[in-house]
Design a protein around this motif. Structure first.
Motif, PDB file in Angstrom:
ATOM      1  N   THR A 193      14.877 -54.378   0.946  1.00  0.00           N
ATOM      2  CA  THR A 193      13.627 -54.678   1.649  1.00  0.00           C
ATOM      3  C   THR A 193      13.703 -54.172   3.088  1.00  0.00           C
ATOM      4  N   SER A 194      14.805 -53.596   3.448  1.00  0.00           N
ATOM      5  CA  SER A 194      14.979 -53.031   4.799  1.00  0.00           C
ATOM      6  C   SER A 194      15.052 -51.518   4.700  1.00  0.00           C
ATOM      7  N   VAL A 195      14.321 -50.863   5.593  1.00  0.00           N
ATOM      8  CA  VAL A 195      14.326 -49.403   5.594  1.00  0.00           C
ATOM      9  C   VAL A 195      15.736 -48.894   5.895  1.00  0.00           C
ATOM     10  N   GLU A 196      16.383 -49.509   6.870  1.00  0.00           N
ATOM     11  CA  GLU A 196      17.687 -49.031   7.300  1.00  0.00           C
ATOM     12  C   GLU A 196      18.702 -49.137   6.160  1.00  0.00           C
ATOM     13  N   ILE A 197      18.704 -50.287   5.510  1.00  0.00           N
ATOM     14  CA  ILE A 197      19.668 -50.469   4.415  1.00  0.00           C
ATOM     15  C   ILE A 197      19.340 -49.517   3.271  1.00  0.00           C
ATOM     16  N   SER A 198      18.068 -49.333   2.989  1.00  0.00           N
ATOM     17  CA  SER A 198      17.680 -48.374   1.937  1.00  0.00           C
ATOM     18  C   SER A 198      18.275 -47.002   2.258  1.00  0.00           C
ATOM     19  N   GLN A 199      18.208 -46.648   3.548  1.00  0.00           N
ATOM     20  CA  GLN A 199      18.689 -45.327   3.951  1.00  0.00           C
ATOM     21  C   GLN A 199      20.195 -45.175   3.698  1.00  0.00           C
ATOM     22  N   THR A 200      20.927 -46.262   3.791  1.00  0.00           N
ATOM     23  CA  THR A 200      22.386 -46.149   3.565  1.00  0.00           C
ATOM     24  C   THR A 200      22.702 -45.683   2.163  1.00  0.00           C
ATOM     25  N   VAL A 201      21.847 -46.046   1.214  1.00  0.00           N
ATOM     26  CA  VAL A 201      22.076 -45.581  -0.161  1.00  0.00           C
ATOM     27  C   VAL A 201      21.852 -44.066  -0.232  1.00  0.00           C
ATOM     28  N   VAL A 202      20.796 -43.619   0.418  1.00  0.00           N
ATOM     29  CA  VAL A 202      20.534 -42.181   0.452  1.00  0.00           C
ATOM     30  C   VAL A 202      21.714 -41.450   1.082  1.00  0.00           C
ATOM     31  N   ASP A 203      22.225 -42.011   2.180  1.00  0.00           N
ATOM     32  CA  ASP A 203      23.343 -41.372   2.875  1.00  0.00           C
ATOM     33  C   ASP A 203      24.571 -41.299   1.964  1.00  0.00           C
ATOM     34  N   ALA A 204      24.820 -42.372   1.269  1.00  0.00           N
ATOM     35  CA  ALA A 204      25.976 -42.389   0.357  1.00  0.00           C
ATOM     36  C   ALA A 204      25.788 -41.364  -0.757  1.00  0.00           C
ATOM     37  N   ALA A 205      24.588 -41.272  -1.275  1.00  0.00           N
ATOM     38  CA  ALA A 205      24.329 -40.352  -2.379  1.00  0.00           C
ATOM     39  C   ALA A 205      24.479 -38.896  -1.940  1.00  0.00           C
ATOM     40  N   LYS A 206      24.093 -38.641  -0.683  1.00  0.00           N
ATOM     41  CA  LYS A 206      24.178 -37.257  -0.187  1.00  0.00           C
ATOM     42  C   LYS A 206      25.597 -36.722  -0.225  1.00  0.00           C
ATOM     43  N   LYS A 207      26.548 -37.632  -0.051  1.00  0.00           N
ATOM     44  CA  LYS A 207      27.952 -37.205  -0.039  1.00  0.00           C
ATOM     45  C   LYS A 207      28.464 -36.855  -1.421  1.00  0.00           C
ATOM     46  N   LYS A 208      27.735 -37.242  -2.446  1.00  0.00           N
ATOM     47  CA  LYS A 208      28.187 -36.968  -3.825  1.00  0.00           C
ATOM     48  C   LYS A 208      27.062 -36.263  -4.583  1.00  0.00           C
ATOM     49  N   PRO A 209      26.786 -35.053  -4.197  1.00  0.00           N
ATOM     50  CA  PRO A 209      25.612 -34.377  -4.785  1.00  0.00           C
ATOM     51  C   PRO A 209      25.713 -34.162  -6.297  1.00  0.00           C
ATOM     52  N   HIS A 210      26.892 -34.292  -6.862  1.00  0.00           N
ATOM     53  CA  HIS A 210      27.016 -34.122  -8.323  1.00  0.00           C
ATOM     54  C   HIS A 210      26.549 -35.361  -9.074  1.00  0.00           C
ATOM     55  N   LEU A 211      26.355 -36.457  -8.367  1.00  0.00           N
ATOM     56  CA  LEU A 211      25.930 -37.683  -9.049  1.00  0.00           C
ATOM     57  C   LEU A 211      24.395 -37.775  -9.107  1.00  0.00           C
ATOM     58  N   LYS A 212      23.910 -38.400 -10.154  1.00  0.00           N
ATOM     59  CA  LYS A 212      22.485 -38.686 -10.269  1.00  0.00           C
ATOM     60  C   LYS A 212      22.254 -40.099  -9.740  1.00  0.00           C
ATOM     61  N   VAL A 213      21.506 -40.213  -8.674  1.00  0.00           N
ATOM     62  CA  VAL A 213      21.207 -41.537  -8.094  1.00  0.00           C
ATOM     63  C   VAL A 213      19.687 -41.677  -8.015  1.00  0.00           C
TER      64      VAL A 213
END
Lengths: 355, 355, 355, 355
Positions: free
Chosen positions: A105-125
């Motif tokens: 429910t927080s924009v900032e926390i939502s963004q952390t998931v995006v940031d984590a996913a960016k580091k593993k581009p081979h994963l489907k998130v």
């Protein structure tokens, strides 16, 4: 030799978790549900009957489950408050992740998931906005893409739940992020899908009332709310969310273009039966969202699985899920403060756009 | 240990056979498709890609398939002309049998399946009238049972296929039994279901035309036909079948009772989308029966499986399938001879009932 | 002796004036159209053919017409800019007045008509909001009054015109008051009717775009606009107006209450015909508002006549027409400035309500 | 000088007579109702209040009324048993005649009206099949004429009245001619209109039941009946009539062509209101045929008037009214005897057509 199946685990076995688990167990031929976790004893008891006999290993602890040998993916259907944390842990454990909406429910926390996913581009998130997998919404989107309505310009959408007189929603409002973040997020995501995933919000205005549950105000929430979202591209989305429907789930969407209009579910129905009696002609409508979107959830499970196994592009960007939370939070704030909220073209909050 | 699954084979891999095979392979969690047979090379080639990799053993010969170790059931989706023979062989091989409709286009041959099944009461033998598994028809039936419409009295039903300009139906008419046996059989079965499985037909009258395919007449068939079926209980079913629809599959049913009416699919639709354009407001409808009844077929597979595994009563009597063929044949004959056909209360043909 | 008829004159013989004149001439048994005026030669030529032969005296000058012996009432269907002036003159000439909406595009000028009418309480002075005379809206209002939907809480309404590619609306926008005053005024009036005529507006917010006619901006107008109107009673109206519909007139309203919802014209239609063809199932919709509301205008003529002849209470207050203009103007301003506009409980503009 | 108006009288002031009288009095600008007759004291009392004050002269005796100075036309809305006699007297008195359907329940008597009319070709003599004046039926007919559905081939139509538990229909059945002559006559007339006025009937078959009013059998009538009418042109009409509807008037028609289908009133409705409540979504339907066809009757009055005044061709042939009675009587007979009834291509009854 039989083609390999995606080994997937399910985190959380509440109302939606049970469904995800069963969809991956029984209705996703290319996936194999191999594990499930829940900290809740009642949920685990259910799983012992409905999952364990089919070879699903049960865990009380999410972190333990992630260590299971051969695991390739996880679907996260826990309480919203742990979505982001569990998604990030899944990513870090090198798993594909399908996370229930919202990421947070927080924009900032939502963004952390995006940031984590960016580091593993081979994963489907993927954040699971189920309506994107509904055949009617897809048909409408294809028709729009094919030019049937010209340029999409106005978007009207509503998420209207049946009244739950139990008081559940009052308690739930403490953590749900509020009616715009919990309900309208679907409509916002659809608006982004129909107007273009990278549409930039220009302003939001909104109003809400408590027609049936005044206690919602203590959590700064309402039971009915309407909002206007203006985009820089010159489009407008206007939204209605309600938790007060008498008849059942009443979710409808219109996309109005320069040459036509597409309507999704403007006449809700449970099935194809009409009842003629002394009161007239009547049809029933689904009591809950699952009655409307069951097949969309099943499609979601199957397509996510195919994307993981075949390394296909996901049908939607993870960044969109952050954008949706951002707009939902702004609508919620605008409703509570009475202010109209403005953004510049880069997405930053500003005092007021020059008209 | 995982619960056991029903080991089932599929006979015939034509249009409907492929679907049955895939339903049992992927969408029937409690069943395991272990074998499939077809005398047709193209069908087998398809099966080598879509079934064999998942462990399904393929056969050119139905009889050979029946010998496969551990087989418990067979779904028969071959050409109509071998339905009865294959069903009887299945029964004799001690297998549960799900046979596509009709058992045969001949009443006498249909009866031989019933006779064979009677000798093996422990087996589940069902003729697959898919509409009985459709959620809308079921809901209507439940509402009727609950008394919503009083005593059901008039039954209107139609099976209307999209025009196939390829000439397929002309060739097909040689063996189909004709439009009343091939199409209206569904409506007849529904009439028996709604009026009571043991309803006794009193008279039939019918008329048909060849509006688009006059060559059908060489097989004593028509492309549009209407019929009236009177029952001894004081009810009437009236039916329409067509192979000439422009818009798509248009199957609709009404059950009119002394206190109300139930309607199924009176407003056909492909999905929940409405299209507004310069021509007005429009929705699309399914092009073929599978677009309308896909989920019913899946339900059928799952329920048949449950009946076999749990020794439950089948949702319909096998004798009903003979009764449906009998009425369908009488309507076809009445259309061809112009005569009204009468039956006494025991089901025997008579010259004329006393009014 | 035949009952007396109301002697009425018609001012203005443009598109709507012609209709009013013919309604009073032919479809209002208790009225007698005795005079009509227009400064426009083409309009007068039309009147010479369609009105004069039936005994209607024609005038080039409105003031002259008012002097006609025996005149009892006047219907004003001139250009909006003279509505107020002509209404006041009619009142001063001791005539009952039925004035087309809006009284004026200015709140202050609208109020002058109310002030004039107050001085002649024996006269019937009504601003013709035609939808109040539509049988569907009336049925919905009666059902709401009967308690079918509990407390009305959310009101959604739209006035959506067919696209007129001629550029007419660009020229028209110079004097129309803008899309919220010209189109949404109907929805605003309905909101006041459903929520209570004396509902006090608390805030308005709105946004608009020019999707097809950017030149509208020079008159500070838009071709599509949405707005939110909050009332002090704790209700919300949200509105959509458009001049871009491809299919035709698409006016719809929903009244959402605590126990149900009423919908008016959510599925527009020209008549009861469905067309099945290769594109699906289709129905046509009325091209213009008169196709939707013709009978409402006729009802209006008849009821206004009855109120005058029988000294009955008019079905709506004249003050409501001022309130509607006030809200429409505020929405138009909010769209143009981007500001949210607030009112206190007495109706005065304020900087910002305390939330 | 004002254009002349058609001076018309109304015979019979029962349910339908009252309506015709008021339509000609108030809703037919080019007609002037100058007289009305009824042998019934209650009907005359009504007329003294509702007609006499407007200058309508009242008569107890039809023959006396015909002598009224200046009379030009008569609308006959008496009991069916005197339709033919009064029509012929009107013709002989040199009056235009609009006669309620049917001309008679006897084919022979119906024909006498045609014979009388033939002798006075300057007179307009019309049997009032109101549905021909309904805007939806007309739109469908125009669309068929424009080729939208290819060649019309199958015609389905139903006239279904609301259940009247008072027993009225049992008494009424003694003189009504039966359900096919009284109700289905509308559908038969429509079939002739859509298939071509001179279509020749080839066979009829029918069945009926008494689901709610077994006493109808004493008048050889039923409360529900279905029939098939085959034409020599290779078209089929199939019909349903009922007096048992729970919801209200349920009249629907489909015209199925080689390239499409037109549907009239397949989803009946009282107005444009939908009601959402705990039971689902509901709309009301008209309780009686006048609720469905009021405007058609008004159109009928206006067009008949225009035909008389301007010497225009009537929209339908009088011979069609005889043909409709003939088919209705044959269906009624077929229902009562159980026989299928055949005609040769010249319209004569024959034993059996060669198939």
């Amino acid at each position: 030799m039989a083609p390999t199946k995606l080994k997937i685990a399910c985190a959380g076995l509440g109302r939606m978790g049970k469904r995800h688990a069963l969809h991956f167990l029984n209705r996703t031929p290319r996936a194999e549900l191999v594990a499930a976790s829940s900290p809740d004893e009642a949920e685990l008891a259910w799983a012992r009957t409905h999952l364990e006999p089919y070879g699903v290993v049960l865990y009380r602890d999410y972190d333990e489950m992630l260590k299971q040998e051969g695991l390739q993916a996880v679907v996260i259907a826990s309480v919203t408050t742990v979505h982001a944390e569990q998604a990030i842990k899944g990513i870090e454990a090198n798993l594909h992740v399908l996370c229930e909406k919202p990421l947070s429910t927080s924009v900032e926390i939502s963004q952390t998931v995006v940031d984590a996913a960016k580091k593993k581009p081979h994963l489907k998130v993927m954040c699971g906005f189920s309506r994107r997998f509904d055949s009617s919404y897809r048909d409408a989107h294809e028709k729009m893409d094919a030019g049937l309505i010209g340029r999409p310009s106005i978007f009207r959408s509503q998420t209207c739940d049946k009244l739950d007189p139990s008081g559940f929603f009052v308690a739930y409002a403490e953590f749900s992020g509020g009616i715009f973040v919990d309900c309208s997020i679907h409509d916002i995501d659809l608006a982004l899908w129909f107007f273009g995933q990278d549409s930039q919000v220009k302003s939001v205005a909104s109003s809400g009332i408590t027609a049936v549950q005044p206690e919602l105000r203590k959590h700064r929430d309402r039971d009915n709310a309407v909002g206007i979202v203006e985009f820089y591209g010159g489009q407008i989305a206007y939204l209605f969310a309600s938790r007060m429907m008498a008849a059942g789930q009443d979710d409808a969407t219109e996309i109005i273009g320069t040459e036509g209009k597409l309507q999704v579910n403007a006449q809700p129905m449970s099935n194809l039966v009409n009842i003629y009696d002394a009161a007239g002609i009547r049809r029933e409508i689904p009591p809950h969202y699952y009655g409307r979107f069951e097949q969309a959830f099943v499609n979601e499970a199957n397509e996510f699985t195919a994307c993981c196994l075949d390394d296909l592009k996901l049908p939607m960007k993870l960044t969109g899920a952050v954008q949706a939370v951002k707009i939902g939070c702004a609508l919620q704030e605008a409703m509570n403060t009475g202010a109209k909220i403005w953004f510049d073209e880069t997405g930053r909050r500003i005092e007021r756009a020059v008209m």
